[in-house]
Design an enzyme around this catalytic site. Structure first.
Site, PDB file in Angstrom:
ATOM      1  CE  LYS A  78      -3.939   2.012   2.523  1.00 39.28           C
ATOM      2  NZ  LYS A  78      -4.819   1.880   3.713  1.00 39.28           N
ATOM      3  CB  SER A 153      -8.179   3.641   2.676  1.00 42.33           C
ATOM      4  OG  SER A 153      -7.339   3.038   3.648  1.00 42.33           O
ATOM      5  CB  SER A 177      -8.346   0.729   5.549  1.00 38.15           C
ATOM      6  OG  SER A 177      -9.093   1.907   5.435  1.00 38.15           O
TER       7      SER A 177
HETATM    8  N1  GLN Z   1     -13.071   4.036   6.021  1.00 41.75           N
HETATM    9  C1  GLN Z   1     -12.567   4.514   7.267  1.00 41.75           C
HETATM   10  C2  GLN Z   1     -12.175   5.962   7.133  1.00 41.75           C
HETATM   11  O1  GLN Z   1     -12.481   6.517   6.147  1.00 41.75           O
HETATM   12  C3  GLN Z   1     -11.390   3.677   7.707  1.00 41.75           C
HETATM   13  C4  GLN Z   1     -10.162   3.979   6.973  1.00 41.75           C
HETATM   14  C5  GLN Z   1      -8.995   3.147   7.371  1.00 41.75           C
HETATM   15  O2  GLN Z   1      -9.128   2.115   8.014  1.00 41.75           O
HETATM   16  N2  GLN Z   1      -7.824   3.629   7.000  1.00 41.75           N
HETATM   17  O3  GLN Z   1     -11.595   6.549   7.983  1.00 41.75           O
END
Ligand code: GLN
Length: 485
Positions: A78, A153, A177
């Site tokens: 990532k 994400s 994410s």
């Molecule tokens: N979707 C969640 C957010 O927007 C979690 C994101 C994540 O785990 N990095 O914060």
């Protein structure tokens, strides 16, 4: 069968038996990337030359007889994990040309293990999002349906594994994410216990929540990759100095007597009926394998989303203060003084969601509001954690659906942040409590979209959730289905 379709443990067997070499595996994966990447867009940066160099190095090690489980295995990272000499953008304009001078601890470990890095995976800007649509570099598409999001994400890391553009990958999980995109893309994703994996070199989003973890095609590969990146690191003050068990030993395919807790709150409004029936079917399968189920309750999980959207933006607003155009990253041109340069750089460098979080977080931390918001949220967070303590007194692992719905359409929720935030309703409580969690494919919708089962364990008990997931996987076939690309 093409080499790119295989698991890391299968490839390892073939590599040490000298049936194949890492250069062939890597070429196979790079060829696959050439075939499908323009449709999927799982990567921000590809590193084919680096990959071939690392493959040659891996082959030399294998020749000498010192090959570990990841030696010669192509993987994706990532793009918020620092890689020396390879740009690390966080999916943001502001870091579009940032080339780290050092490797994250997990990258050091993977290099030592002889792994092969094929590229940096796409993601929502600074890991804020659930669809990968917040990437400055454009969205990733779901390999099961190109009209749909891959989750986020870490959408690029999940899609790359699902589309066979790498064998395994790394993502990060702050509120879901890793698990939510794993669910959307039909792969395995693991969020380790807070402190289990060093975050030195992980670009910070919300420091009390962030964890790095693996994506893979099966549970055994997830265990192997987790093994490779775990361990205490003095460079990360939140890294836990606890023994690291042999995770693959836990994979016994025997869960007779294991107690599974089913939180009654998970049958809630907004749960898609197809997800619910796949979830109930998964519970029945595990019961048939000899596990017992008990009803549990997580009464404060109702507040978890609200708590998360105070704590995560608050920490983000502080972490992201460093992007000011002075030392590195993008700097807006044409400003006359320093204040204007800061303002222009940040206005032009960050996307809409990141700005929304910075504003929310700054507000929640400001004088007079801190007690009402941040401190209150921190107190409720403790209640969420205590709910889990009580639940784990009665069971070994907890089961919930990973996400309330299968992957939704691109564009469907971009203009409605609250709907987007609700995608993480089942994953966020685990981060607030610092627990480990995993998502494993447990079925498909009528439209052929993957559905994920979430398994949560108590702190540093990754073995239990891996064990349950492995037994489930060995007795089901969902993980064998592949998207038609
Ligand atoms: N979707 C969640 C957010 O927007 C979690 C994101 C994540 O785990 N990095 O914060």
């Amino acid at each position: 069968m093409e080499l790119y379709q295989l698991s890391a443990h299968k490839l390892h067997e073939m590599l040490v038996n000298k049936e194949i070499n890492s250069r062939e595996v890597t070429e196979s994966v790079l060829k696959r990337i050439e075939q499908v990447e323009d449709r999927i867009h799982a990567f921000i940066t590809l590193t084919p030359e680096l990959a071939m160099q690392q493959a040659a190095l891996a082959d030399a090690h294998i020749q000498k007889g010192n090959a570990g489980p990841l030696t010669g295995i192509p993987l994706a990272i990532k793009d918020l994990i620092c890689t020396r000499g390879v740009r690390t953008t966080c999916g943001s304009h502001i870091l579009e040309n940032f080339i780290p001078a050092y490797d994250a601890t997990v990258i050091e470990k993977l290099k030592e293990a002889g792994a092969v890095i094929v590229g940096k995976a796409n993601m929502d800007e600074f890991a804020m999002g659930s669809s990968t649509e917040n990437s400055f570099f454009g969205p990733t598409r779901n390999p099961w349906d190109m009209e749909r999001i891959p989750g986020g994400s870490s959408g690029g890391s999940a899609a790359a594994v699902a589309a066979d553009e790498c064998i395994v990958s790394l993502g990060s999980d702050t509120g879901g994410s890793i698990r939510q995109p794993a669910s959307c893309c039909g792969v395995v994703g693991v969020k380790p216990t807070y402190g289990r994996v060093s975050r030195y070199g992980l670009v910070a989003f919300s420091s009390s929540l962030d964890q790095i973890g693996p994506f893979s095609k099966d549970v055994k590969d997830a265990a192997l990759l987790l093994q490779a990146i775990c361990g205490h690191d003095f460079r990360d003050s939140t890294s836990a100095n606890v023994p690291v068990p042999d995770f693959t030993k836990a994979l016994a395919d025997n869960i007779r007597g294991m107690v599974l807790g089913i939180p009654k709150e998970c049958f809630r409004e907004g749960l898609d009926p197809e997800v619910e029936s796949a979830f109930r079917e998964a519970i029945r399968t595990l019961e048939k394998l000899g596990a017992k189920t008990v009803e549990t309750s997580l009464p404060h999980s109702e507040y978890a989303l609200a708590v998360y959207y105070i704590i995560a933006p608050a920490e983000a607003s502080s972490n992201l203060a460093r992007y000011d155009g002075v030392k590195y990253g993008f700097r807006a041109k044409g400003s006359f003084d320093l204040m204007e340069m800061y303002k222009e750089t940040r206005s032009q460098g960050f996307g809409a969601e990141v700005k929304r979080r910075i504003m929310l977080g700054t507000y929640a931390l400001s004088a007079g509001y801190y007690e009402a918001y941040y401190r209150k949220a921190a107190e409720v967070r403790t209640l969420v954690r205590q709910d889990f303590e009580k639940a784990f007194a009665k069971c070994d692992v907890l089961l919930t659906p990973t996400a309330p719905t299968p992957a939704f359409k691109l564009g469907e929720k971009v203009d409605d942040p609250l709907q987007m935030y609700l995608s993480d309703i089942f994953t966020i409580p685990c981060n607030l409590a610092g627990l480990p969690g995993l998502s494993i494919p447990c079925g498909f919708s009528k439209q052929g979209l993957p559905i994920g089962l979430q398994i949560l364990a108590n702190h540093f008990q990754e073995e239990k959730m891996l064990d349950a997931a492995y037994a489930y996987e060995q007795n089901t076939e969902h993980h064998l289905r592949k998207p038609a690309l």
